[in-house]
Design an enzyme around this catalytic site. Sequence first.
Site, PDB file in Angstrom:
ATOM      1  N   GLY A 163       0.784  -1.229   0.000  1.00 58.45           N
ATOM      2  CA  GLY A 163       0.000   0.000   0.000  1.00 58.45           C
ATOM      3  C   GLY A 163       0.813   1.275   0.000  1.00 58.45           C
ATOM      4  O   GLY A 163       0.254   2.370   0.094  1.00 58.45           O
ATOM      5  N   TYR A 206      36.866  10.647  25.539  1.00 61.88           N
ATOM      6  CA  TYR A 206      37.272  12.006  25.176  1.00 61.88           C
ATOM      7  C   TYR A 206      36.071  12.812  24.687  1.00 61.88           C
ATOM      8  O   TYR A 206      35.062  12.263  24.225  1.00 61.88           O
ATOM      9  CB  TYR A 206      38.345  11.993  24.079  1.00 61.88           C
ATOM     10  CG  TYR A 206      37.908  11.270  22.826  1.00 61.88           C
ATOM     11  CD1 TYR A 206      37.203  11.923  21.812  1.00 61.88           C
ATOM     12  CD2 TYR A 206      38.191   9.905  22.656  1.00 61.88           C
ATOM     13  CE1 TYR A 206      36.790  11.246  20.674  1.00 61.88           C
ATOM     14  CE2 TYR A 206      37.785   9.228  21.514  1.00 61.88           C
ATOM     15  CZ  TYR A 206      37.091   9.903  20.537  1.00 61.88           C
ATOM     16  OH  TYR A 206      36.680   9.232  19.424  1.00 61.88           O
ATOM     17  N   GLY A 226      32.859   7.535  12.352  1.00 65.45           N
ATOM     18  CA  GLY A 226      33.711   8.552  12.946  1.00 65.45           C
ATOM     19  C   GLY A 226      35.191   8.512  12.674  1.00 65.45           C
ATOM     20  O   GLY A 226      35.980   8.990  13.495  1.00 65.45           O
ATOM     21  N   HIS A 253      42.507  14.406  10.463  1.00 63.71           N
ATOM     22  CA  HIS A 253      42.340  15.671  11.172  1.00 63.71           C
ATOM     23  C   HIS A 253      43.632  16.106  11.852  1.00 63.71           C
ATOM     24  O   HIS A 253      44.569  15.312  12.042  1.00 63.71           O
ATOM     25  CB  HIS A 253      41.217  15.563  12.211  1.00 63.71           C
ATOM     26  CG  HIS A 253      41.481  14.591  13.319  1.00 63.71           C
ATOM     27  ND1 HIS A 253      42.337  14.874  14.375  1.00 63.71           N
ATOM     28  CD2 HIS A 253      40.995  13.344  13.558  1.00 63.71           C
ATOM     29  CE1 HIS A 253      42.363  13.846  15.204  1.00 63.71           C
ATOM     30  NE2 HIS A 253      41.562  12.894  14.725  1.00 63.71           N
ATOM     31  N   CYS A 297      41.352   7.325  14.018  1.00 59.14           N
ATOM     32  CA  CYS A 297      41.503   8.399  13.043  1.00 59.14           C
ATOM     33  C   CYS A 297      42.933   8.474  12.518  1.00 59.14           C
ATOM     34  O   CYS A 297      43.857   7.863  13.063  1.00 59.14           O
ATOM     35  CB  CYS A 297      41.119   9.729  13.674  1.00 59.14           C
ATOM     36  SG  CYS A 297      39.342   9.919  13.984  1.00 59.14           S
ATOM     37  N   ASN A 321      45.767  10.972  12.303  1.00 62.67           N
ATOM     38  CA  ASN A 321      46.245  12.249  12.822  1.00 62.67           C
ATOM     39  C   ASN A 321      47.247  12.871  11.863  1.00 62.67           C
ATOM     40  O   ASN A 321      48.118  12.172  11.301  1.00 62.67           O
ATOM     41  CB  ASN A 321      46.933  12.055  14.167  1.00 62.67           C
ATOM     42  CG  ASN A 321      45.984  11.561  15.256  1.00 62.67           C
ATOM     43  OD1 ASN A 321      46.431  11.209  16.348  1.00 62.67           O
ATOM     44  ND2 ASN A 321      44.681  11.524  14.989  1.00 62.67           N
TER      45      ASN A 321
END
Length: 412
Positions: free
Chosen positions: A231, A323, A337, A341, A359, A361
């Site tokens: 539907g 953190y 995430g 950076h 990450c 760095n």
Amino acid sequence: MTTRLRRRTLAVTCAVVAALTLAGCTISTDGKAGDGSAAAPTTRQSAAAVTVTPADAGTPVSPLSPVQVNVAQGTLTSVTLTNPEGKVIPGILTPDKTSWKPGEPLGYGKTYQLAVAAVDKDGVATTKDSTFTTVAPSNQTAVNLNTTGGISINDGATYGVGMVVVAHFDEQIGDKAAAEKALTVTTTPPVQGSWYWLDDQNAHWRPQNYYTPGTTVTVDAKIYGAQLGKGLYGQQDEKVSFRIGDSHVSIADDNTKMVTVFANGQVVREMPTSMGRGGTETIAGQTFSFWTQPGTYTVMSKANPVIMDSSTYGLPINSRLGYKESINWATRISTDGIYLHELESTVWAQGNTDTSHGCLNLNAENAQWFFNFAQPGDVVEVRNTGGAPLEVWQNGDWGVPWAQWVAGSALH
């Protein structure tokens, strides 16, 4: 007795013939009327015949169902289609004036009045009135054409050679095949590509190989009026076009602890990095991995600064490894995430030691340069790290083998 009757019959017959003769009427030998008789009436065969689709007062139809008026042995002089609010729907008449159809989509749950007039070759008029109703969906879904970062694709914008299109539906799709048939991707020059259903609400599209710079891509989601199962109907169409920019491919190699950036095949920068420290730990009953997972990522978004908060993925801020801090020049490459950076506190480790939660760095200069260089859809390949390979839901679309990707299509 018999002889008398015959004579009498003959006398009556002669009297009838005499009467007809006096009236000036003759009877031909072939039984047809001769001079002085009235011509027999004939039936006209040239009346204009009007047909209308859908049938008058029939079952409710999709607003995409063909609505058409046709006339045989004549021409249309007037066709008026009116919605319940009294608005006349514009239409398209063929040059020979024998066929008509609406010039715009119809609405859901509306009753339309159709009035038709036509004439035949002799100018004799014919009219026909009809009524039909469109379906009233129990539920509707919108579709958003996004990047893997969940951001709307900007019409006319430029994206990287690894750009992945996401068709995100705001309702669960019951008939993925019907939905996929309504999704079209056109590229110039042509490339081989396919949709892959990540789940019941998200279909991803990518080519078999990275795009060639300068390729133009148009995504057309014609879902309005389409029945998508249980539907559910499409709410409205969406369309967007974009361009593929220069080839930006960065290779982060954990063997060398370097990120090598290529532009159109040429090395333009080498940046020391510190990636995920590796291993897993169980904190507050949850197990966390601290690897930068190997695989092919793409740039999803950028922010300067971005607030990084470990509690968003379950790691308490007040725990030993928790953190929450503001980070500059952050270029995001995964849904869970992972960023390239700035982190000045690990400059000592960049190029020689992995210290991060996952990450990549960089020092301030390199992080800012990469932030300004990168565009959504650029490719970042992470090599020679530990941990499980990047998964498709994490922005690992390019890590799915092509045969498996094609098998993820509902039309395969």
